[in-house]
Design an enzyme around this catalytic site. Sequence first.
Site, PDB file in Angstrom:
ATOM      1  N   GLY A 109       4.002  -4.308   5.121  1.00 24.14           N
ATOM      2  CA  GLY A 109       5.213  -3.785   4.494  1.00 24.14           C
ATOM      3  C   GLY A 109       5.709  -4.714   3.404  1.00 24.14           C
ATOM      4  O   GLY A 109       6.905  -4.984   3.291  1.00 24.14           O
ATOM      5  N   HIS A 110       4.782  -5.238   2.617  1.00 24.49           N
ATOM      6  CA  HIS A 110       5.170  -6.096   1.495  1.00 24.49           C
ATOM      7  C   HIS A 110       4.056  -6.154   0.456  1.00 24.49           C
ATOM      8  O   HIS A 110       2.928  -5.714   0.706  1.00 24.49           O
ATOM      9  CB  HIS A 110       5.534  -7.503   1.990  1.00 24.49           C
ATOM     10  CG  HIS A 110       4.402  -8.265   2.609  1.00 24.49           C
ATOM     11  ND1 HIS A 110       4.277  -8.473   3.965  1.00 24.49           N
ATOM     12  CD2 HIS A 110       3.332  -8.871   2.044  1.00 24.49           C
ATOM     13  CE1 HIS A 110       3.181  -9.174   4.194  1.00 24.49           C
ATOM     14  NE2 HIS A 110       2.576  -9.427   3.049  1.00 24.49           N
ATOM     15  N   ALA A 111       4.403  -6.691  -0.706  1.00 25.18           N
ATOM     16  CA  ALA A 111       3.431  -7.031  -1.746  1.00 25.18           C
ATOM     17  C   ALA A 111       3.772  -8.437  -2.219  1.00 25.18           C
ATOM     18  O   ALA A 111       4.860  -8.951  -1.939  1.00 25.18           O
ATOM     19  CB  ALA A 111       3.512  -6.037  -2.903  1.00 25.18           C
ATOM     20  N   ARG A 116       0.892  -3.387   1.118  1.00 28.95           N
ATOM     21  CA  ARG A 116       0.007  -3.135   2.252  1.00 28.95           C
ATOM     22  C   ARG A 116       0.779  -2.910   3.543  1.00 28.95           C
ATOM     23  O   ARG A 116       1.805  -3.546   3.801  1.00 28.95           O
ATOM     24  CB  ARG A 116      -1.024  -4.262   2.440  1.00 28.95           C
ATOM     25  CG  ARG A 116      -0.631  -5.520   3.219  1.00 28.95           C
ATOM     26  CD  ARG A 116       0.429  -6.375   2.567  1.00 28.95           C
ATOM     27  NE  ARG A 116       0.125  -6.815   1.215  1.00 28.95           N
ATOM     28  CZ  ARG A 116      -0.553  -7.918   0.929  1.00 28.95           C
ATOM     29  NH1 ARG A 116      -0.936  -8.711   1.893  1.00 28.95           N
ATOM     30  NH2 ARG A 116      -0.767  -8.273  -0.329  1.00 28.95           N
ATOM     31  N   PHE A 122       7.589  -9.168  -2.361  1.00 29.59           N
ATOM     32  CA  PHE A 122       8.402  -7.960  -2.480  1.00 29.59           C
ATOM     33  C   PHE A 122       8.422  -7.366  -1.090  1.00 29.59           C
ATOM     34  O   PHE A 122       7.375  -6.965  -0.571  1.00 29.59           O
ATOM     35  CB  PHE A 122       7.752  -6.933  -3.412  1.00 29.59           C
ATOM     36  CG  PHE A 122       7.789  -7.284  -4.868  1.00 29.59           C
ATOM     37  CD1 PHE A 122       8.978  -7.276  -5.573  1.00 29.59           C
ATOM     38  CD2 PHE A 122       6.616  -7.601  -5.538  1.00 29.59           C
ATOM     39  CE1 PHE A 122       9.011  -7.583  -6.924  1.00 29.59           C
ATOM     40  CE2 PHE A 122       6.642  -7.903  -6.892  1.00 29.59           C
ATOM     41  CZ  PHE A 122       7.839  -7.899  -7.589  1.00 29.59           C
TER      42      PHE A 122
END
Length: 137
Positions: A52-54, A100, A124
């Site tokens: 749940g981030h980039a 992802r 992010f």
Amino acid sequence: MEYNKPQIITFDKIGSSQLGYITIAETQKNVPFEIQRVYWTYYTPHDVTRGGHAHKELQQIIFAVSGTIVFNTEDKNGHKETFTLDHPTKGLYIPKLVWRDIQFSHNAVLLCLASELYEEEDYFRDFEEFKKAAEER
Ligand code: TYD
């Protein structure tokens, strides 16, 4: 190989089914960045989605050294892909600016080779913020 999109890299193995195997990751040989950090995750319940981030700059190669790990990725252009790590020779290269979500089999151990030290400012964690910033890059 061009390292501008997520892709599976198959690492060589040495050994045999009688003796077992070894797989090696080396900076600039089969890892296209200087390895600054290694971390691993384990005991993630099957019904939990992690990730749940980039990342703004971080590059990674991620292995399922045990078990099966499924990655759903979305790049800055909105291109979505699914990658399944189901063998210790398979590494998923993830460049910067890829969102992802990650799911694990109960026995999965994720090993990550990372190009930078940990910095929360490199994340992010808000999808809309990621999409907006990525469009501007
Ligand atoms: P996070 O990257 O969000 O994990 P995942 O994508 O697997 O859900 O990290 C989980 C927590 O661990 C978060 O509080 C930040 C912390 N952390 C560190 O302190 N150092 C690190 O190198 C990493 C990867 C995470």
